[in-house]
Design a protein around this motif. Structure first.
Motif, PDB file in Angstrom:
ATOM      1  N   ALA A 243      39.616  31.519  48.479  1.00  0.00           N
ATOM      2  CA  ALA A 243      40.593  32.543  48.135  1.00  0.00           C
ATOM      3  C   ALA A 243      41.784  32.010  47.354  1.00  0.00           C
ATOM      4  CB  ALA A 243      41.088  33.198  49.413  1.00  0.00           C
ATOM      5  N   PRO A 244      42.179  32.702  46.282  1.00  0.00           N
ATOM      6  CA  PRO A 244      43.461  32.414  45.651  1.00  0.00           C
ATOM      7  C   PRO A 244      44.582  32.982  46.526  1.00  0.00           C
ATOM      8  CG  PRO A 244      42.393  34.267  44.556  1.00  0.00           C
ATOM      9  CD  PRO A 244      41.461  33.801  45.641  1.00  0.00           C
ATOM     10  N   ALA A 245      45.805  32.503  46.335  1.00  0.00           N
ATOM     11  CA  ALA A 245      46.936  33.034  47.105  1.00  0.00           C
ATOM     12  C   ALA A 245      47.365  34.396  46.558  1.00  0.00           C
ATOM     13  CB  ALA A 245      48.106  32.041  47.051  1.00  0.00           C
ATOM     14  N   THR A 246      47.130  34.630  45.277  1.00  0.00           N
ATOM     15  CA  THR A 246      47.488  35.918  44.657  1.00  0.00           C
ATOM     16  C   THR A 246      46.585  37.031  45.190  1.00  0.00           C
ATOM     17  OG1 THR A 246      47.930  34.656  42.642  1.00  0.00           O
ATOM     18  CG2 THR A 246      47.836  37.059  42.427  1.00  0.00           C
ATOM     19  N   PRO A 247      47.164  38.164  45.583  1.00  0.00           N
ATOM     20  CA  PRO A 247      46.319  39.292  46.000  1.00  0.00           C
ATOM     21  C   PRO A 247      45.330  39.622  44.873  1.00  0.00           C
ATOM     22  CG  PRO A 247      48.610  39.734  46.527  1.00  0.00           C
ATOM     23  CD  PRO A 247      48.585  38.466  45.692  1.00  0.00           C
ATOM     24  N   ALA A 248      44.060  39.696  45.242  1.00  0.00           N
ATOM     25  CA  ALA A 248      43.033  39.827  44.208  1.00  0.00           C
ATOM     26  C   ALA A 248      42.101  40.985  44.516  1.00  0.00           C
ATOM     27  CB  ALA A 248      42.227  38.525  44.110  1.00  0.00           C
ATOM     28  N   ARG A 249      41.607  41.601  43.447  1.00  0.00           N
ATOM     29  CA  ARG A 249      40.732  42.759  43.611  1.00  0.00           C
ATOM     30  C   ARG A 249      39.612  42.734  42.568  1.00  0.00           C
ATOM     31  NH1 ARG A 249      44.338  47.562  43.326  1.00  0.00           N
ATOM     32  NH2 ARG A 249      43.873  47.799  41.118  1.00  0.00           N
ATOM     33  N   LEU A 250      38.400  43.086  43.007  1.00  0.00           N
ATOM     34  CA  LEU A 250      37.282  43.217  42.071  1.00  0.00           C
ATOM     35  C   LEU A 250      37.390  44.568  41.374  1.00  0.00           C
ATOM     36  CD1 LEU A 250      33.968  42.089  43.829  1.00  0.00           C
ATOM     37  CD2 LEU A 250      34.984  41.113  41.757  1.00  0.00           C
ATOM     38  N   THR A 251      37.001  44.606  40.116  1.00  0.00           N
ATOM     39  CA  THR A 251      37.051  45.875  39.397  1.00  0.00           C
ATOM     40  C   THR A 251      35.921  45.952  38.376  1.00  0.00           C
ATOM     41  OG1 THR A 251      38.342  47.220  37.865  1.00  0.00           O
ATOM     42  CG2 THR A 251      38.695  44.857  37.762  1.00  0.00           C
ATOM     43  N   GLU A 252      35.477  47.153  38.098  1.00  0.00           N
ATOM     44  CA  GLU A 252      34.471  47.351  37.052  1.00  0.00           C
ATOM     45  C   GLU A 252      35.148  47.431  35.697  1.00  0.00           C
ATOM     46  OE1 GLU A 252      31.214  47.311  37.441  1.00  0.00           O
ATOM     47  OE2 GLU A 252      31.431  47.051  39.618  1.00  0.00           O
ATOM     48  N   ASP A 253      36.432  47.792  35.682  1.00  0.00           N
ATOM     49  CA  ASP A 253      37.128  48.046  34.424  1.00  0.00           C
ATOM     50  C   ASP A 253      38.585  47.599  34.533  1.00  0.00           C
ATOM     51  OD1 ASP A 253      38.338  49.036  32.170  1.00  0.00           O
ATOM     52  OD2 ASP A 253      37.331  50.988  32.243  1.00  0.00           O
ATOM     53  N   ALA A 254      38.835  46.348  34.129  1.00  0.00           N
ATOM     54  CA  ALA A 254      40.172  45.779  34.291  1.00  0.00           C
ATOM     55  C   ALA A 254      41.209  46.519  33.444  1.00  0.00           C
ATOM     56  CB  ALA A 254      40.150  44.296  33.941  1.00  0.00           C
ATOM     57  N   ALA A 255      40.813  46.950  32.240  1.00  0.00           N
ATOM     58  CA  ALA A 255      41.768  47.636  31.362  1.00  0.00           C
ATOM     59  C   ALA A 255      42.251  48.934  32.005  1.00  0.00           C
ATOM     60  CB  ALA A 255      41.130  47.919  30.000  1.00  0.00           C
ATOM     61  N   ALA A 256      41.325  49.669  32.620  1.00  0.00           N
ATOM     62  CA  ALA A 256      41.703  50.929  33.281  1.00  0.00           C
ATOM     63  C   ALA A 256      42.610  50.655  34.479  1.00  0.00           C
ATOM     64  CB  ALA A 256      40.447  51.682  33.726  1.00  0.00           C
ATOM     65  N   ASP A 257      42.300  49.611  35.240  1.00  0.00           N
ATOM     66  CA  ASP A 257      43.131  49.268  36.399  1.00  0.00           C
ATOM     67  C   ASP A 257      44.526  48.825  35.971  1.00  0.00           C
ATOM     68  OD1 ASP A 257      40.847  49.733  37.865  1.00  0.00           O
ATOM     69  OD2 ASP A 257      41.141  47.984  39.150  1.00  0.00           O
ATOM     70  N   LEU A 258      44.567  48.101  34.851  1.00  0.00           N
ATOM     71  CA  LEU A 258      45.853  47.635  34.337  1.00  0.00           C
ATOM     72  C   LEU A 258      46.711  48.839  33.926  1.00  0.00           C
ATOM     73  CD1 LEU A 258      47.144  44.842  33.737  1.00  0.00           C
ATOM     74  CD2 LEU A 258      46.445  45.185  31.367  1.00  0.00           C
ATOM     75  N   ALA A 259      46.081  49.802  33.276  1.00  0.00           N
ATOM     76  CA  ALA A 259      46.809  51.016  32.869  1.00  0.00           C
ATOM     77  C   ALA A 259      47.331  51.755  34.101  1.00  0.00           C
ATOM     78  CB  ALA A 259      45.890  51.925  32.048  1.00  0.00           C
ATOM     79  N   ALA A 260      46.508  51.821  35.134  1.00  0.00           N
ATOM     80  CA  ALA A 260      46.927  52.507  36.359  1.00  0.00           C
ATOM     81  C   ALA A 260      48.087  51.758  37.012  1.00  0.00           C
ATOM     82  CB  ALA A 260      45.745  52.609  37.331  1.00  0.00           C
ATOM     83  N   TYR A 261      48.014  50.429  36.974  1.00  0.00           N
ATOM     84  CA  TYR A 261      49.084  49.617  37.563  1.00  0.00           C
ATOM     85  C   TYR A 261      50.396  49.852  36.815  1.00  0.00           C
ATOM     86  CZ  TYR A 261      51.592  45.644  39.531  1.00  0.00           C
ATOM     87  OH  TYR A 261      52.512  44.871  40.181  1.00  0.00           O
ATOM     88  N   TRP A 262      50.304  49.878  35.494  1.00  0.00           N
ATOM     89  CA  TRP A 262      51.506  50.084  34.662  1.00  0.00           C
ATOM     90  C   TRP A 262      52.103  51.472  34.919  1.00  0.00           C
ATOM     91  CZ3 TRP A 262      55.121  47.498  32.614  1.00  0.00           C
ATOM     92  CH2 TRP A 262      55.973  48.059  31.644  1.00  0.00           C
ATOM     93  N   ALA A 263      51.232  52.442  35.137  1.00  0.00           N
ATOM     94  CA  ALA A 263      51.714  53.807  35.398  1.00  0.00           C
ATOM     95  C   ALA A 263      52.490  53.857  36.718  1.00  0.00           C
ATOM     96  CB  ALA A 263      50.531  54.778  35.461  1.00  0.00           C
ATOM     97  N   ARG A 264      52.106  53.025  37.672  1.00  0.00           N
ATOM     98  CA  ARG A 264      52.787  53.029  38.980  1.00  0.00           C
ATOM     99  C   ARG A 264      53.996  52.093  39.020  1.00  0.00           C
ATOM    100  NH1 ARG A 264      47.600  54.202  41.113  1.00  0.00           N
ATOM    101  NH2 ARG A 264      46.948  52.052  40.940  1.00  0.00           N
ATOM    102  N   HIS A 265      53.966  51.046  38.155  1.00  0.00           N
ATOM    103  CA  HIS A 265      55.071  50.074  38.153  1.00  0.00           C
ATOM    104  C   HIS A 265      55.618  49.949  36.747  1.00  0.00           C
ATOM    105  CE1 HIS A 265      53.697  48.514  42.132  1.00  0.00           C
ATOM    106  NE2 HIS A 265      52.525  48.829  41.648  1.00  0.00           N
TER     107      HIS A 265
END
Ligand code: TXA
Ligand code: MG
Length: 356
Positions: A243-265
């Motif tokens: 395990a890395p120390a950074t909270p990590a998540r598997l995703t099928e579509d990193a670009a979509a997740d990044l957009a969602a993250y930006w929308a929330r933060h």
């Protein structure tokens, strides 16, 4: 001063002597670097656990100079084990066998079995030859962390506490395949895959079938326990491993997740907070690009991806991001070992604080 150095014959003699004196030596294998001790010396083996911060009941693999040493460490060795050793040793395959009575409890975690392998790296083999016996060695990382695939990584994990033989970056990069053949003589004794790794299940299956045996895949979540088989204590089977120390998540579509993250933060809160371990080149990201710290692409083939995975995880972990997005590998057999490590690296137990 760091005590890593390139390997000369004199260094090998010194390292073998250090092992004989009960000291630890970190050494390269084709899979990952190991933290080695004389497997017949209880105090030395206990020192491995102390340095790693690893629970004492977890077994360690014994590395052998050749298959000719098998019978000094295991009893009731089935035909299948000899056939696999002949085909895959030296190489990234660990065989779990019934222990010889002389094997230390400290090595086996007091279990009735022992894990054995002949590693396929010239420096490991030269060290084992010079030492002349079994070397107990887990991966040379602190417990639960990412396994080291370079001498630098070992230093980052363990500091100057041990002698490190530098054999360059590991060619396989993921830990060995572990196959339990300890019950193959019994009526219900199917060989069981405990950890996918450098040798694919299909290649093992070929050898097993030639002897009329079928390997059971005990790695898939729920396998083994479903059949009521006892689950061996394989430390690498803990969900929180690698395990890395950074909270990590598997995703099928990193670009979509990044957009969602930006929308929330949006704005300052989210700037540069996300790292991506990708299988594809970075697509246009629009405003969400501001949330991205690094888009790291790994090679397309499973062997090359596996070789570079741990170094890339370390590199991204060192950025100290709030979130690491990992693009999921294809669900095909060639990707089994990579998928297994990524699943563990991103398991909720390893990453309890994944931001939305
Ligand atoms: O590629 C590798 O296997 C590397 C290099 C250094 O050889 N070693 C490695 O060791 O990954 P370690 O300790 O990090 O993981 C070895 C795994 C552990 O999950 C341990 O529980 C399992 O092997 N193991 C060892 N002996 C066992 C046994 N008797 N029964 C079941 N699992 C065993
Ligand atoms: Mg390990």
């Amino acid at each position: 001063m760091a005590r890593t150095h390139p390997v000369s014959p004199q260094h090998l003699t010194e390292a073998a002597e250090a092992l004989r004196q009960g000291r630890l030596v970190a050494f390269p294998t084709e899979t990952v670097y190991g933290l080695g001790a004389d497997a017949r010396n209880e105090a030395a083996v206990r020192e491995i656990f102390r340095i790693k911060g690893r629970p004492a009941d977890h077994p360690v693999i014994v590395h052998l100079p050749s298959a000719a040493h098998l019978e000094a460490w295991a009893v009731a060795v089935p035909e299948l084990a000899y056939a696999l050793a002949e085909r895959f040793w030296p190489g990234p395959l660990t065989l779990v066998l019934q222990r010889h009575p002389s094997v230390l409890d400290a090595v086996t975690g007091a279990q009735a079995t022992v894990g054995l392998r002949v590693p396929g790296h010239p420096v490991a083999l030269a060290l084992l030859d010079a030492f002349g016996g079994g070397v107990a060695a887990p991966s040379a990382n602190r417990f639960g962390r990412i396994s080291p695939t370079t001498a630098e990584h070992v230093r980052a994990e363990l500091g100057d506490a041990v002698l490190v033989l530098d054999g360059g970056p590991c060619a396989v990069g993921l830990e060995s395949t572990i196959l339990d053949v300890s019950r193959v003589g019994d009526a219900e004794g199917a060989p069981r895959l405990l950890r996918p790794g450098g040798i694919a299940l299909g290649a093992l299956q070929e050898v097993a079938r030639a002897l009329g045996l079928e390997i059971e895949d005990a790695v898939q979540p729920g396998a083994g326990t479903r059949r009521g088989a006892p689950t061996p204590r394989v430390s690498g089977s803990l969900a929180s491993h690698y395990a890395p120390a950074t909270p990590a998540r598997l995703t099928e579509d990193a670009a979509a997740d990044l957009a969602a993250y930006w929308a929330r933060h949006p704005r300052a809160g989210g700037v540069g907070e996300v790292a991506v371990l990708a299988r594809r080149p970075q697509p246009p990201l629009g405003a969400a690009a501001r949330a991205l710290r690094r888009w790291r692409v790994l090679p397309e083939t499973p062997a090359d991806y596996g070789r570079l995975l741990y170094a890339a995880l370390r590199e991204l972990d060192a950025l100290g991001c709030a979130l690491l997005l990992v693009e999921a590998p294809p669900p095909t057999p060639e990707w089994a070992a990579v998928a297994d490590r990524l699943r563990r690296a991103t398991a909720p137990a390893a990453s309890p604080n994944v931001p939305e």
